[in-house]
Design a protein around this motif. Structure first.
Motif, PDB file in Angstrom:
ATOM      1  N   ALA A  36      -0.018  -5.183  24.582  1.00 11.54           N
ATOM      2  CA  ALA A  36       1.102  -5.616  23.742  1.00 11.54           C
ATOM      3  C   ALA A  36       0.939  -4.963  22.373  1.00 11.54           C
ATOM      4  CB  ALA A  36       1.118  -7.136  23.618  1.00 11.54           C
ATOM      5  N   ALA A  37       2.022  -4.862  21.632  1.00 12.81           N
ATOM      6  CA  ALA A  37       1.946  -4.297  20.279  1.00 12.81           C
ATOM      7  C   ALA A  37       0.944  -5.108  19.457  1.00 12.81           C
ATOM      8  CB  ALA A  37       3.322  -4.321  19.628  1.00 12.81           C
ATOM      9  N   THR A  38      -0.046  -4.410  18.874  1.00 15.34           N
ATOM     10  CA  THR A  38      -1.148  -5.069  18.185  1.00 15.34           C
ATOM     11  C   THR A  38      -1.441  -4.365  16.865  1.00 15.34           C
ATOM     12  OG1 THR A  38      -2.130  -5.567  20.338  1.00 15.34           O
ATOM     13  CG2 THR A  38      -3.564  -5.762  18.415  1.00 15.34           C
ATOM     14  N   PRO A  39      -1.379  -5.085  15.721  1.00 11.68           N
ATOM     15  CA  PRO A  39      -1.790  -4.471  14.463  1.00 11.68           C
ATOM     16  C   PRO A  39      -3.292  -4.153  14.491  1.00 11.68           C
ATOM     17  CG  PRO A  39      -0.522  -6.461  14.054  1.00 11.68           C
ATOM     18  CD  PRO A  39      -0.847  -6.434  15.521  1.00 11.68           C
ATOM     19  N   VAL A  40      -3.644  -2.934  14.130  1.00 14.71           N
ATOM     20  CA  VAL A  40      -5.046  -2.505  14.069  1.00 14.71           C
ATOM     21  C   VAL A  40      -5.255  -1.837  12.714  1.00 14.71           C
ATOM     22  CG1 VAL A  40      -6.827  -1.023  15.080  1.00 14.71           C
ATOM     23  CG2 VAL A  40      -5.143  -2.139  16.559  1.00 14.71           C
ATOM     24  N   ASN A  41      -6.145  -2.418  11.905  1.00 14.40           N
ATOM     25  CA  ASN A  41      -6.432  -1.857  10.591  1.00 14.40           C
ATOM     26  C   ASN A  41      -7.907  -2.078  10.290  1.00 14.40           C
ATOM     27  OD1 ASN A  41      -6.152  -0.606   8.168  1.00 14.40           O
ATOM     28  ND2 ASN A  41      -5.046  -2.261   7.165  1.00 14.40           N
TER      29      ASN A  41
ATOM     30  N   GLY B 180     -21.343  -2.732  -7.640  1.00 12.84           N
ATOM     31  CA  GLY B 180     -21.113  -1.712  -6.625  1.00 12.84           C
ATOM     32  C   GLY B 180     -19.646  -1.372  -6.561  1.00 12.84           C
ATOM     33  N   ILE B 181     -19.323  -0.405  -5.749  1.00 13.75           N
ATOM     34  CA  ILE B 181     -17.929  -0.026  -5.540  1.00 13.75           C
ATOM     35  C   ILE B 181     -17.716   0.213  -4.043  1.00 13.75           C
ATOM     36  CG2 ILE B 181     -18.413   2.412  -6.032  1.00 13.75           C
ATOM     37  CD1 ILE B 181     -15.523   2.598  -7.156  1.00 13.75           C
ATOM     38  N   ALA B 182     -16.635  -0.329  -3.528  1.00 15.60           N
ATOM     39  CA  ALA B 182     -16.249  -0.109  -2.137  1.00 15.60           C
ATOM     40  C   ALA B 182     -15.086   0.878  -2.120  1.00 15.60           C
ATOM     41  CB  ALA B 182     -15.843  -1.420  -1.474  1.00 15.60           C
ATOM     42  N   LEU B 183     -15.172   1.856  -1.245  1.00 19.85           N
ATOM     43  CA  LEU B 183     -14.114   2.848  -1.046  1.00 19.85           C
ATOM     44  C   LEU B 183     -13.725   2.757   0.420  1.00 19.85           C
ATOM     45  CD1 LEU B 183     -15.732   5.743  -3.100  1.00 19.85           C
ATOM     46  CD2 LEU B 183     -13.919   4.179  -3.831  1.00 19.85           C
ATOM     47  N   GLU B 184     -12.702   1.957   0.705  1.00 21.33           N
ATOM     48  CA  GLU B 184     -12.352   1.550   2.060  1.00 21.33           C
ATOM     49  C   GLU B 184     -11.151   2.336   2.574  1.00 21.33           C
ATOM     50  OE1 GLU B 184     -11.573  -2.637   1.708  1.00 21.33           O
ATOM     51  OE2 GLU B 184     -13.321  -2.911   0.443  1.00 21.33           O
ATOM     52  N   THR B 185     -11.392   3.235   3.510  1.00 14.46           N
ATOM     53  CA  THR B 185     -10.294   3.978   4.127  1.00 14.46           C
ATOM     54  C   THR B 185      -9.625   3.079   5.150  1.00 14.46           C
ATOM     55  OG1 THR B 185     -11.733   4.922   5.817  1.00 14.46           O
ATOM     56  CG2 THR B 185     -11.480   6.170   3.774  1.00 14.46           C
ATOM     57  N   GLN B 186      -8.284   3.070   5.134  1.00 16.93           N
ATOM     58  CA  GLN B 186      -7.558   2.134   5.994  1.00 16.93           C
ATOM     59  C   GLN B 186      -6.055   2.392   5.913  1.00 16.93           C
ATOM     60  OE1 GLN B 186      -8.792  -1.524   4.095  1.00 16.93           O
ATOM     61  NE2 GLN B 186      -7.172  -1.434   2.606  1.00 16.93           N
ATOM     62  N   HIS B 187      -5.298   1.637   6.718  1.00 18.11           N
ATOM     63  CA  HIS B 187      -3.859   1.551   6.512  1.00 18.11           C
ATOM     64  C   HIS B 187      -3.633   0.649   5.306  1.00 18.11           C
ATOM     65  CE1 HIS B 187      -3.073   3.615  10.244  1.00 18.11           C
ATOM     66  NE2 HIS B 187      -1.781   3.495  10.029  1.00 18.11           N
ATOM     67  N   PHE B 188      -2.449   0.657   4.754  1.00 18.00           N
ATOM     68  CA  PHE B 188      -2.189  -0.133   3.562  1.00 18.00           C
ATOM     69  C   PHE B 188      -2.302  -1.625   3.881  1.00 18.00           C
ATOM     70  CE2 PHE B 188       1.080   3.329   2.206  1.00 18.00           C
ATOM     71  CZ  PHE B 188       0.075   4.270   2.185  1.00 18.00           C
ATOM     72  N   PRO B 189      -2.871  -2.404   2.953  1.00 20.73           N
ATOM     73  CA  PRO B 189      -2.920  -3.846   3.168  1.00 20.73           C
ATOM     74  C   PRO B 189      -1.496  -4.391   3.304  1.00 20.73           C
ATOM     75  CG  PRO B 189      -4.276  -3.199   1.299  1.00 20.73           C
ATOM     76  CD  PRO B 189      -3.479  -1.997   1.701  1.00 20.73           C
TER      77      PRO B 189
ATOM     78  N   PRO C 185       1.752  -4.434   8.146  1.00 25.44           N
ATOM     79  CA  PRO C 185       2.596  -4.952   9.230  1.00 25.44           C
ATOM     80  C   PRO C 185       3.879  -5.611   8.714  1.00 25.44           C
ATOM     81  CG  PRO C 185       0.317  -5.527   9.646  1.00 25.44           C
ATOM     82  CD  PRO C 185       0.387  -4.963   8.235  1.00 25.44           C
ATOM     83  N   ASN C 186       3.844  -6.062   7.450  1.00 28.10           N
ATOM     84  CA  ASN C 186       5.008  -6.706   6.841  1.00 28.10           C
ATOM     85  C   ASN C 186       5.799  -5.777   5.934  1.00 28.10           C
ATOM     86  OD1 ASN C 186       4.367  -9.312   7.969  1.00 28.10           O
ATOM     87  ND2 ASN C 186       2.658  -9.347   6.530  1.00 28.10           N
ATOM     88  N   ARG C 187       5.446  -4.516   5.907  1.00 25.61           N
ATOM     89  CA  ARG C 187       6.088  -3.532   5.030  1.00 25.61           C
ATOM     90  C   ARG C 187       6.578  -2.364   5.869  1.00 25.61           C
ATOM     91  NH1 ARG C 187       6.399  -6.700   0.568  1.00 25.61           N
ATOM     92  NH2 ARG C 187       4.355  -7.572   0.091  1.00 25.61           N
ATOM     93  N   PRO C 188       7.806  -2.409   6.391  1.00 27.07           N
ATOM     94  CA  PRO C 188       8.302  -1.359   7.291  1.00 27.07           C
ATOM     95  C   PRO C 188       8.280   0.052   6.690  1.00 27.07           C
ATOM     96  CG  PRO C 188       9.795  -3.238   7.275  1.00 27.07           C
ATOM     97  CD  PRO C 188       8.759  -3.486   6.211  1.00 27.07           C
ATOM     98  N   ALA C 189       8.308   0.178   5.361  1.00 28.82           N
ATOM     99  CA  ALA C 189       8.300   1.506   4.735  1.00 28.82           C
ATOM    100  C   ALA C 189       6.898   2.127   4.723  1.00 28.82           C
ATOM    101  CB  ALA C 189       8.841   1.427   3.318  1.00 28.82           C
ATOM    102  N   ASP C 190       5.857   1.325   4.924  1.00 24.22           N
ATOM    103  CA  ASP C 190       4.488   1.825   4.923  1.00 24.22           C
ATOM    104  C   ASP C 190       4.122   2.356   6.304  1.00 24.22           C
ATOM    105  OD1 ASP C 190       4.217   1.087   2.284  1.00 24.22           O
ATOM    106  OD2 ASP C 190       3.044  -0.708   2.692  1.00 24.22           O
ATOM    107  N   PRO C 191       3.099   3.217   6.368  1.00 25.25           N
ATOM    108  CA  PRO C 191       2.653   3.687   7.683  1.00 25.25           C
ATOM    109  C   PRO C 191       2.289   2.494   8.573  1.00 25.25           C
ATOM    110  CG  PRO C 191       1.593   4.945   5.936  1.00 25.25           C
ATOM    111  CD  PRO C 191       2.323   3.807   5.274  1.00 25.25           C
ATOM    112  N   SER C 192       2.740   2.522   9.789  1.00 25.41           N
ATOM    113  CA  SER C 192       2.528   1.392  10.693  1.00 25.41           C
ATOM    114  C   SER C 192       1.123   1.391  11.280  1.00 25.41           C
ATOM    115  CB  SER C 192       3.542   1.424  11.836  1.00 25.41           C
ATOM    116  OG  SER C 192       3.259   0.378  12.750  1.00 25.41           O
ATOM    117  N   PRO C 193       0.462   0.220  11.242  1.00 25.08           N
ATOM    118  CA  PRO C 193      -0.849   0.090  11.882  1.00 25.08           C
ATOM    119  C   PRO C 193      -0.754  -0.445  13.312  1.00 25.08           C
ATOM    120  CG  PRO C 193      -0.434  -1.867  10.620  1.00 25.08           C
ATOM    121  CD  PRO C 193       0.790  -0.976  10.456  1.00 25.08           C
TER     122      PRO C 193
END
Length: 187
Positions: free
Chosen positions: A4-9, A147-156, A159-167
């Motif tokens: 089924a369609a599943t958000p993955v980030n 410290g500093i975290a540099l987290e590569t990912q889809h945008f937070p 899933p609720n922002r249709p204009a953003d790249p879909s996860p």
């Protein structure tokens, strides 16, 4: 695979201090992020949905910038998040070859870390909420900026922002993502 369609980030939430564990904060580190926009957040640190240009403001890290200098820039977004806890919108990317999106450098040690990714976003988190309750392996209490975290990912919140790249991973599709952390020492 999914049925089924599943958000993955997926992301990595490791914090780095290139001067060493327990060595203090990362405020003298230099950071460069290859992004022309970032996603502003609301009072609860949830992205508002717009993409704001970084040009000339507190989020302009396109050239190596000392973290203390960047955090000292007057900006409401930095104030409400206690520093950086924001997604940077990376250049569009096609293919499986990661492109460089960030460089972190500690002048005191000569250590550098390059971040390369196929992901569309980079969450930069400068640990502004660290209050000394977490204790490192050396017995050091981690405070803001430890410290500093540099987290590569889809945008937070994408899933609720249709204009953003879909996860969203759909049935029959395969999730692929690649991030490389490359460490070097100049000296």
């Amino acid at each position: 695979m999914t049925d089924a369609a599943t958000p993955v980030n997926l992301t990595n939430h490791a914090y780095f201090n290139l001067e060493g564990e327990g060595a203090g904060d990362v405020l003298d580190h230099e950071l460069a992020v290859d992004a022309t926009h970032y996603t502003p957040v609301d009072e609860d640190l949830i992205p508002r949905g717009d993409h704001r240009p970084v040009h000339g403001g507190a989020f302009d890290l396109r050239r190596p910038t000392r973290i203390a200098e960047a955090l000292a820039r007057p900006d409401r977004q930095l104030a409400q998040a206690g520093g950086y806890d924001h997604n940077f919108v990376l250049r569009p990317h096609d293919g499986d070859t990661p492109r460089r999106c960030a460089v972190l450098h500690a002048p005191a040690t000569g250590r550098s870390m390059e971040v390369l990714t196929t992901e569309p976003g980079l969450q930069v988190h400068t640990a502004g909420q660290f209050d000394g309750t977490v204790i490192g392996k050396s017995g050091t209490r981690y405070r803001a900026g430890a410290g500093i975290a540099l987290e590569t990912q889809h945008f937070p919140d994408s899933p609720n922002r249709p204009a953003d790249p879909s996860p969203v991973l759909r049935p029959g599709e395969e999730h692929r993502s690649k991030t490389v952390l490359r460490f070097t020492t100049l000296g």
